[in-house]
Design a protein around this motif. Sequence first.
Motif, mmCIF file in Angstrom:
data_model
loop_
_atom_site.group_PDB
_atom_site.id
_atom_site.type_symbol
_atom_site.label_atom_id
_atom_site.label_comp_id
_atom_site.label_asym_id
_atom_site.label_seq_id
_atom_site.Cartn_x
_atom_site.Cartn_y
_atom_site.Cartn_z
ATOM 1 N N UNK A 9 0.835 -1.198 0.000
ATOM 2 C CA UNK A 9 0.000 0.000 0.000
ATOM 3 C C UNK A 9 0.871 1.249 0.000
ATOM 4 N N UNK A 10 1.895 1.253 0.841
ATOM 5 C CA UNK A 10 2.782 2.417 0.936
ATOM 6 C C UNK A 10 3.550 2.654 -0.355
ATOM 7 N N UNK A 11 4.079 1.596 -0.941
ATOM 8 C CA UNK A 11 4.876 1.753 -2.163
ATOM 9 C C UNK A 11 3.990 2.178 -3.330
ATOM 10 N N UNK A 41 11.567 -6.449 -0.901
ATOM 11 C CA UNK A 41 11.955 -7.397 -1.952
ATOM 12 C C UNK A 41 10.739 -8.136 -2.491
ATOM 13 N N UNK A 42 9.830 -8.548 -1.599
ATOM 14 C CA UNK A 42 8.624 -9.263 -2.025
ATOM 15 C C UNK A 42 7.731 -8.377 -2.881
ATOM 16 N N UNK A 43 7.614 -7.109 -2.497
ATOM 17 C CA UNK A 43 6.824 -6.157 -3.286
ATOM 18 C C UNK A 43 7.423 -6.003 -4.683
ATOM 19 N N UNK A 44 8.742 -5.886 -4.735
ATOM 20 C CA UNK A 44 9.424 -5.725 -6.027
ATOM 21 C C UNK A 44 9.239 -6.963 -6.901
ATOM 22 N N UNK A 75 5.243 -1.372 -8.970
ATOM 23 C CA UNK A 75 6.227 -0.362 -9.369
ATOM 24 C C UNK A 75 6.802 0.325 -8.143
ATOM 25 N N UNK A 76 8.123 0.317 -8.018
ATOM 26 C CA UNK A 76 8.773 0.928 -6.864
ATOM 27 C C UNK A 76 8.667 2.451 -6.895
ATOM 28 N N UNK A 77 8.270 2.998 -8.034
ATOM 29 C CA UNK A 77 8.069 4.442 -8.150
ATOM 30 C C UNK A 77 6.655 4.842 -7.782
ATOM 31 N N UNK A 98 0.529 -1.596 -9.846
ATOM 32 C CA UNK A 98 0.725 -2.904 -9.230
ATOM 33 C C UNK A 98 -0.537 -3.392 -8.554
ATOM 34 N N UNK A 99 -0.584 -4.695 -8.283
ATOM 35 C CA UNK A 99 -1.755 -5.287 -7.633
ATOM 36 C C UNK A 99 -1.323 -6.071 -6.399
ATOM 37 N N UNK A 100 -2.238 -6.192 -5.444
ATOM 38 C CA UNK A 100 -1.941 -6.874 -4.187
ATOM 39 C C UNK A 100 -1.656 -8.358 -4.403
ATOM 40 N N UNK A 101 -2.309 -8.953 -5.398
ATOM 41 C CA UNK A 101 -2.038 -10.368 -5.700
ATOM 42 C C UNK A 101 -0.561 -10.572 -6.003
ATOM 43 N N UNK A 102 0.057 -9.587 -6.639
ATOM 44 C CA UNK A 102 1.487 -9.666 -6.937
ATOM 45 C C UNK A 102 2.313 -9.768 -5.671
#
Length: 323
Positions: free
Chosen positions: A65-67, A259-262, A267-269, A273-277
């Motif tokens: 959520x934050x990213x 790392x898991x989010x990436x 997108x780190x920017x 992106x989706x939560x399933x990812x």
Amino acid sequence: MGNLLKKINWEKVKQFNSKYSYLVSFIGLLIFATIINPRYFSYRNLSTLMLQASIKGIITLGMSILIIAGMIDLSVGSLVALVAGLSVVVLNTTGNVWLMLLFCIIFGAILGSMNGLLVTKGKIAPFIVTLATMSAFRSVIVQLGQGGPFNVAADILPSFRMIAAGDVLGIPNLALIFAVMTVIIAVLMAKTKFGRYVYAVGSNEQAARLAGINVDQIKTLAFTITGLLTGIAAFLLTSRLTSITAPNAGQSFELDAIAAVAIGGIAMTGGRGVIAGSFFGAIMLQMIEGILIAAKIPPFLNGLVKGVIIIFTVLLQRKKNND
């Protein structure tokens, strides 16, 4: 074979891979792991994998959520230690697991909202705020515990331990909780006004302000939800370990979550992106750790591997955006 390749709509394949890159990566990694160990693809092994990924996975949901909102939280590992350590005191004092859970949720949300208010009202970058609170939270719990562990009382321990160790129809409780939390956060981000606003803020903060979105409120709420989820993770970690060592509990959880989010394709920017990812990203990160162990890679090199994964993923995202 040549005719078959010609019939394939490669544009649709490319679109599918772009939209569901996390799923493609998960299947590819699963195939690779199965080649290394033919018994890897089994119900018992996959349920164990979910079990191992669950606690960090719940924190990953909050980090997602934050990213997506264009921010980051480096304090989640220390927040886990602080909430978990104090929650043991609450449990030993009251003997009530529900009060302990309530404490974890509320205290985690308060600490998260504190981070959010420092970012929004203090006008300080999230990186700086959470770097400071990462140090502060850890120092507080180490001081309160005098460097020693927080142990669950012996008479409470057996029943409390079963929260994390138990299962429903052979499915580990932790895996079920992780799956349910993923669905809740996925619905929150995809079907509610809050979720749409988070994406808007992460895509273009200035445009979001001009559109009438209360950006500061969305940012604070994002941090609050992350703190709440981290509090739940602290509760589950305490149940699993039954003893919290203040200097080490939750160590490097923030790196694992990022790392898991990436890996999950967010997108780190920010803004995409989706939560399933993130759900699959948390599982894939655990799979990578298992593969490293099977390959007899020294465990102290795990941090190096995770760092490389983050950098490589961001470079791929940048290349995709340029294309």
